[in-house]
Design a protein around this motif. Structure first.
Motif, PDB file in Angstrom:
ATOM      1  N   THR A  69       0.838  -1.196   0.000  1.00 43.94           N
ATOM      2  CA  THR A  69       0.000   0.000   0.000  1.00 43.94           C
ATOM      3  C   THR A  69       0.871   1.244   0.000  1.00 43.94           C
ATOM      4  O   THR A  69       2.051   1.189   0.347  1.00 43.94           O
ATOM      5  N   GLY A  70       0.275   2.342  -0.368  1.00 40.65           N
ATOM      6  CA  GLY A  70       0.937   3.644  -0.332  1.00 40.65           C
ATOM      7  C   GLY A  70      -0.101   4.733  -0.150  1.00 40.65           C
ATOM      8  O   GLY A  70      -1.276   4.543  -0.503  1.00 40.65           O
ATOM      9  N   THR A  71       0.328   5.868   0.398  1.00 39.24           N
ATOM     10  CA  THR A  71      -0.602   6.959   0.695  1.00 39.24           C
ATOM     11  C   THR A  71       0.034   8.301   0.378  1.00 39.24           C
ATOM     12  O   THR A  71       1.237   8.482   0.596  1.00 39.24           O
ATOM     13  N   PHE A  72      -0.773   9.223  -0.134  1.00 38.68           N
ATOM     14  CA  PHE A  72      -0.354  10.615  -0.259  1.00 38.68           C
ATOM     15  C   PHE A  72      -1.601  11.486  -0.148  1.00 38.68           C
ATOM     16  O   PHE A  72      -2.713  11.030  -0.335  1.00 38.68           O
ATOM     17  N   ALA A  73      -1.391  12.749   0.191  1.00 36.55           N
ATOM     18  CA  ALA A  73      -2.493  13.707   0.316  1.00 36.55           C
ATOM     19  C   ALA A  73      -2.200  14.920  -0.547  1.00 36.55           C
ATOM     20  O   ALA A  73      -1.046  15.348  -0.660  1.00 36.55           O
ATOM     21  N   VAL A  74      -3.236  15.452  -1.172  1.00 34.71           N
ATOM     22  CA  VAL A  74      -3.122  16.645  -2.016  1.00 34.71           C
ATOM     23  C   VAL A  74      -4.354  17.514  -1.820  1.00 34.71           C
ATOM     24  O   VAL A  74      -5.395  17.046  -1.361  1.00 34.71           O
ATOM     25  N   ASN A  75      -4.229  18.776  -2.175  1.00 36.18           N
ATOM     26  CA  ASN A  75      -5.374  19.685  -2.209  1.00 36.18           C
ATOM     27  C   ASN A  75      -5.848  19.760  -3.651  1.00 36.18           C
ATOM     28  O   ASN A  75      -5.098  20.191  -4.524  1.00 36.18           O
ATOM     29  N   LEU A  76      -7.071  19.338  -3.892  1.00 34.80           N
ATOM     30  CA  LEU A  76      -7.619  19.304  -5.246  1.00 34.80           C
ATOM     31  C   LEU A  76      -8.546  20.484  -5.484  1.00 34.80           C
ATOM     32  O   LEU A  76      -9.472  20.728  -4.708  1.00 34.80           O
ATOM     33  N   ALA A  77      -8.285  21.189  -6.564  1.00 34.63           N
ATOM     34  CA  ALA A  77      -9.177  22.253  -7.026  1.00 34.63           C
ATOM     35  C   ALA A  77     -10.139  21.636  -8.040  1.00 34.63           C
ATOM     36  O   ALA A  77      -9.850  20.579  -8.615  1.00 34.63           O
TER      37      ALA A  77
END
Length: 107
Positions: A69-77
């Motif tokens: 597994t892998g995880t990342f977070a972003v702010n999506l417009a």
């Protein structure tokens, strides 16, 4: 992630979004998140085009081994986005050219 596609909830809203990727396939796959401009062709068309446009990725999850597994977070417009795996496996062909790309919209 699996050979050769992504399975996910397509109702993604704007704001901070956490991507949790699990590789259910038998090969390693990565996940590159790419924001797509309004007049950009569909990602599968662009990947097979002889004249490709350059776009900076928003996030990249390094290759994940099978069952990993892998995880990342972003702010999506609001807008169009693509997920693509560019891993090249033993046969020398990129996952992207085998259909491992997908588009979604954030509204």
């Amino acid at each position: 992630m699996r050979e050769y596609g992504f399975r996910y909830d397509r109702s993604i809203g704007p704001g901070r979004t956490v991507f949790r990727a699990r590789n259910t396939g038998r090969l390693s796959h990565d996940l590159v998140l790419i924001p797509l401009p309004k007049n950009f062709p569909p990602i599968d068309v662009q990947l097979r085009s002889k004249t490709r446009q350059v776009i900076a990725p928003l996030a990249h999850l390094q290759p994940v081994r099978p069952t990993g597994t892998g995880t990342f977070a972003v702010n999506l417009a609001p807008g169009r986005y693509a997920m693509v795996s560019f891993v090249t496996n033993r046969d020398g062909m990129s996952d992207a050219l085998k259909g491992m790309s997908s588009e979604f919209r954030v509204r």
